[in-house]
Design an enzyme around this catalytic site. Structure first.
Site, PDB file in Angstrom:
ATOM      1  N   HIS A  85      -1.497   0.334  -9.711  1.00  0.00           N
ATOM      2  CA  HIS A  85      -2.060  -0.701  -8.790  1.00  0.00           C
ATOM      3  C   HIS A  85      -2.647  -1.839  -9.479  1.00  0.00           C
ATOM      4  CE1 HIS A  85      -4.016  -1.086  -4.559  1.00  0.00           C
ATOM      5  NE2 HIS A  85      -3.823  -2.327  -5.074  1.00  0.00           N
ATOM      6  N   GLU A 123      -3.936   7.405  -4.263  1.00  0.00           N
ATOM      7  CA  GLU A 123      -4.355   6.947  -5.519  1.00  0.00           C
ATOM      8  C   GLU A 123      -5.653   7.539  -5.954  1.00  0.00           C
ATOM      9  OE1 GLU A 123      -4.427   2.517  -5.222  1.00  0.00           O
ATOM     10  OE2 GLU A 123      -1.923   2.905  -4.774  1.00  0.00           O
ATOM     11  N   ARG A 155       0.926  -1.344   0.013  1.00  0.00           N
ATOM     12  CA  ARG A 155       0.087  -0.068  -0.014  1.00  0.00           C
ATOM     13  C   ARG A 155       0.847   1.094  -0.035  1.00  0.00           C
ATOM     14  NH1 ARG A 155      -3.555  -2.995  -1.427  1.00  0.00           N
ATOM     15  NH2 ARG A 155      -5.533  -3.380  -0.473  1.00  0.00           N
TER      16      ARG A 155
HETATM   17  P1  NAP Z   1      -0.635 -11.891   4.503  1.00  0.00           P
HETATM   18  O1  NAP Z   1      -0.599 -13.228   3.801  1.00  0.00           O
HETATM   19  O2  NAP Z   1      -1.624 -11.636   5.564  1.00  0.00           O
HETATM   20  O3  NAP Z   1       0.757 -11.608   4.792  1.00  0.00           O
HETATM   21  C1  NAP Z   1       1.234 -10.436   5.388  1.00  0.00           C
HETATM   22  C2  NAP Z   1       2.577 -10.248   6.059  1.00  0.00           C
HETATM   23  O4  NAP Z   1       2.875  -9.263   6.411  1.00  0.00           O
HETATM   24  C3  NAP Z   1       2.668 -11.256   7.049  1.00  0.00           C
HETATM   25  O5  NAP Z   1       3.603 -12.428   6.870  1.00  0.00           O
HETATM   26  C4  NAP Z   1       2.843 -10.896   8.260  1.00  0.00           C
HETATM   27  O6  NAP Z   1       3.587 -11.609   9.175  1.00  0.00           O
HETATM   28  C5  NAP Z   1       3.300  -9.363   7.849  1.00  0.00           C
HETATM   29  N1  NAP Z   1       2.980  -8.023   8.645  1.00  0.00           N
HETATM   30  C6  NAP Z   1       1.680  -7.876   8.887  1.00  0.00           C
HETATM   31  N2  NAP Z   1       1.576  -6.830   9.732  1.00  0.00           N
HETATM   32  C7  NAP Z   1       3.091  -6.714   9.960  1.00  0.00           C
HETATM   33  C8  NAP Z   1       3.451  -5.658  10.667  1.00  0.00           C
HETATM   34  N3  NAP Z   1       2.961  -4.557  11.448  1.00  0.00           N
HETATM   35  N4  NAP Z   1       5.046  -5.425  10.455  1.00  0.00           N
HETATM   36  C9  NAP Z   1       5.498  -6.198   9.818  1.00  0.00           C
HETATM   37  N5  NAP Z   1       5.011  -7.400   9.120  1.00  0.00           N
HETATM   38  C10 NAP Z   1       3.977  -7.434   9.188  1.00  0.00           C
HETATM   39  O7  NAP Z   1      -1.414 -10.818   3.269  1.00  0.00           O
HETATM   40  P2  NAP Z   1      -0.826 -10.977   1.595  1.00  0.00           P
HETATM   41  O8  NAP Z   1      -2.074 -11.805   1.008  1.00  0.00           O
HETATM   42  O9  NAP Z   1       0.421 -11.651   1.432  1.00  0.00           O
HETATM   43  O10 NAP Z   1      -1.135  -9.576   1.314  1.00  0.00           O
HETATM   44  C11 NAP Z   1      -0.075  -8.584   1.675  1.00  0.00           C
HETATM   45  C12 NAP Z   1      -0.778  -7.060   1.415  1.00  0.00           C
HETATM   46  O11 NAP Z   1      -0.415  -6.943  -0.038  1.00  0.00           O
HETATM   47  C13 NAP Z   1      -2.142  -6.919   1.483  1.00  0.00           C
HETATM   48  O12 NAP Z   1      -2.620  -6.730   2.846  1.00  0.00           O
HETATM   49  C14 NAP Z   1      -2.313  -5.992   0.535  1.00  0.00           C
HETATM   50  O13 NAP Z   1      -2.071  -4.422   0.944  1.00  0.00           O
HETATM   51  C15 NAP Z   1      -1.181  -5.898  -0.628  1.00  0.00           C
HETATM   52  N6  NAP Z   1      -1.854  -6.436  -1.955  1.00  0.00           N
HETATM   53  C16 NAP Z   1      -1.612  -5.485  -3.002  1.00  0.00           C
HETATM   54  C17 NAP Z   1      -1.833  -5.815  -4.159  1.00  0.00           C
HETATM   55  C18 NAP Z   1      -1.830  -4.997  -5.547  1.00  0.00           C
HETATM   56  O14 NAP Z   1      -2.375  -5.056  -6.395  1.00  0.00           O
HETATM   57  N7  NAP Z   1      -0.507  -4.193  -5.402  1.00  0.00           N
HETATM   58  C19 NAP Z   1      -2.663  -7.116  -4.363  1.00  0.00           C
HETATM   59  C20 NAP Z   1      -2.691  -7.910  -3.498  1.00  0.00           C
HETATM   60  C21 NAP Z   1      -2.451  -7.541  -2.017  1.00  0.00           C
HETATM   61  P3  NAP Z   1       3.827 -11.453  10.903  1.00  0.00           P
HETATM   62  O15 NAP Z   1       2.320 -11.534  11.111  1.00  0.00           O
HETATM   63  O16 NAP Z   1       4.829 -12.101  11.114  1.00  0.00           O
HETATM   64  O17 NAP Z   1       4.235  -9.955  11.044  1.00  0.00           O
HETATM   65  C1  8YV Z   2      -6.961  -5.106  -5.755  1.00  0.00           C
HETATM   66  C2  8YV Z   2      -5.397  -5.192  -3.739  1.00  0.00           C
HETATM   67  O1  8YV Z   2      -6.437  -4.226  -6.839  1.00  0.00           O
HETATM   68  O2  8YV Z   2      -6.045  -7.260  -2.938  1.00  0.00           O
HETATM   69  C3  8YV Z   2      -5.651  -6.225  -2.698  1.00  0.00           C
HETATM   70  O3  8YV Z   2      -5.348  -5.815  -1.562  1.00  0.00           O
HETATM   71  O4  8YV Z   2      -4.800  -4.146  -3.684  1.00  0.00           O
HETATM   72  C4  8YV Z   2      -5.805  -5.398  -5.298  1.00  0.00           C
HETATM   73  O5  8YV Z   2      -5.809  -6.696  -5.348  1.00  0.00           O
HETATM   74  C5  8YV Z   2      -7.824  -4.116  -5.069  1.00  0.00           C
HETATM   75  O6  8YV Z   2      -8.254  -4.478  -3.906  1.00  0.00           O
HETATM   76  C6  8YV Z   2      -9.107  -3.629  -5.824  1.00  0.00           C
HETATM   77  O7  8YV Z   2      -9.844  -2.889  -4.940  1.00  0.00           O
END
Ligand code: NAP
Ligand code: 8YV
Length: 324
Positions: A283, A265, A236
């Site tokens: 994004h 954004e 994010r």
């Molecule tokens: P996830 O499986 O819940 O993994 C999150 C990781 O972050 C965990 O390993 C957790 O480990 C760590 N974490 C959580 N809070 C933390 C903190 N305060 N300090 C340090 N580490 C921390 O989540 P995910 O599915 O991989 O997704 C992660 C994030 O990617 C989403 O929440 C979203 O914001 C972003 N995302 C972006 C896109 C995009 O389009 N760019 C798409 C999908 C997701 P610990 O619990 O050990 O801290």
């Molecule tokens: C999406 C994301 O683009 O899953 C997330 O956390 O950031 C992306 O997959 C977004 O949530 C669409 O609204």
């Protein structure tokens, strides 16, 4: 089929926060009585709403909107990150929140690796060089490399692990930071983002957004990453201090950045757009046709499961005590 005597039983009222892919809109319309937030539904309509399809595209949602929806039971987020939802306010009102964990990890990891290579090897600049006809007059400058680098993953969760699997094929060293050291994970763990940055020359950031991670990537972390350092952010925009990042890129405190996410954004600061040591994406981590459709299916599945069984598959930890 709708029961004409009890339409609410089979077609509960659901509010859609922002337009979703057509296949998802159609699935919502088939299953529910839908209201669209952008049509400004009145309080009478909102009072009937029992479920909400939310997404980051709809902007932040919290107490003010919940106040207008006293019957709201469930919010299904179109996305895995749910920092767009005031989760404490939802939990306090007994509203269950679900996300789309599990269906987008590989897609986002593909994008993160693409962004890493695009940033290091300057792929978009090379494309512009050829299109603009410069190749006949000059050679494209040699680029930095992924070879010999140590990559730190900030947030080794579902997506972080999918990124690490891919990095394995690139023969680079991997380390990670999370709040806790994970059992059964062989990569070195660092207790802070700063310590990880000191030990690495690439950081790939993929933690959840929200107050806990706000500005986790600050001026000190960027300085520790160093003049040859590269930041890739697919988490994010709030996780990096954008002003500090711009300053670091301008001064050469770090080498380059690849960014899929931004603080405000879809607005990206002019100062960032003017730099040539950044690759900027709108994004699109999960933004393929197939993955967005899978996310929509998961979201509709969560809503339907809530109304059918009170046990949707992807309840987020903060509201798990409210489900089932
Ligand atoms: P996830 O499986 O819940 O993994 C999150 C990781 O972050 C965990 O390993 C957790 O480990 C760590 N974490 C959580 N809070 C933390 C903190 N305060 N300090 C340090 N580490 C921390 O989540 P995910 O599915 O991989 O997704 C992660 C994030 O990617 C989403 O929440 C979203 O914001 C972003 N995302 C972006 C896109 C995009 O389009 N760019 C798409 C999908 C997701 P610990 O619990 O050990 O801290
Ligand atoms: C999406 C994301 O683009 O899953 C997330 O956390 O950031 C992306 O997959 C977004 O949530 C669409 O609204």
């Amino acid at each position: 089929m709708t029961d004409p005597l009890r339409p609410d039983v089979l077609r509960p009222d659901v509010l859609i926060g922002a337009a979703l892919p057509p296949v998802t809109m159609a699935a919502l319309e088939r299953a529910f009585t839908v209201h669209r937030l952008w049509d400004n539904p009145g309080d009478d309509a909102l009072a009937q709403v029992r479920g909400m399809a939310a997404s980051t595209l709809a902007g932040p949602i919290g107490a003010a909107l919940f106040e207008r929806m006293p019957a709201l039971e469930v919010i299904a987020n179109f996305g895995v990150g749910y920092d767009n939802i005031d989760i404490a306010a939802a939990a306090a009102r007994g509203i269950v929140v679900t996300n789309t964990a599990g269906v987008l990890d590989e897609e986002v990891a593909d994008l993160a690796i693409g962004l890493l290579l695009a940033t290091l090897r300057r792929i978009p600049a090379g494309d512009r060089f050829v299109r603009d006809g410069h190749w006949t007059d000059a050679s494209f400058p040699l680029s930095p490399s992924l070879r010999g680098r140590r990559v730190g993953i900030v947030g080794l969760g579902g997506i972080g692990k999918a990124i690490a699997r891919r990095l394995g094929a690139f023969a680079v060293d991997i380390a990670y930071h999370g709040r806790t050291q994970q059992q059964g994970v062989g990569y070195p763990w660092y207790p802070t983002a700063l310590a990880l940055a000191q030990a690495c020359d690439v950081l790939i950031v993929v933690v959840p957004g929200g107050a806990q991670t706000r500005h986790m990537i600050d001026a000190d972390v960027l300085a520790a990453l160093g003049a040859d350092g590269v930041l890739i952010n697919v988490s994010r925009g709030t996780v990096a201090n954008e002003d500090a990042l711009i300053a670091a890129l301008q001064k050469g405190t770090i080498l380059a950045a690849g960014l899929d996410v931004f603080a405000h954004e879809p607005h990206v600061p002019e100062a960032l757009r003017a730099l040539d040591n950044v690759v900027l994406l709108p994004h699109v981590g999960s933004g393929s046709v197939v993955t967005r459709a899978a996310m929509g299916q998961a979201m509709v599945g969560n809503l339907s499961a809530w109304f059918a069984t009170r046990q949707p598959p992807n309840v987020v930890p903060e509201t798990r005590h409210l489900a089932g």
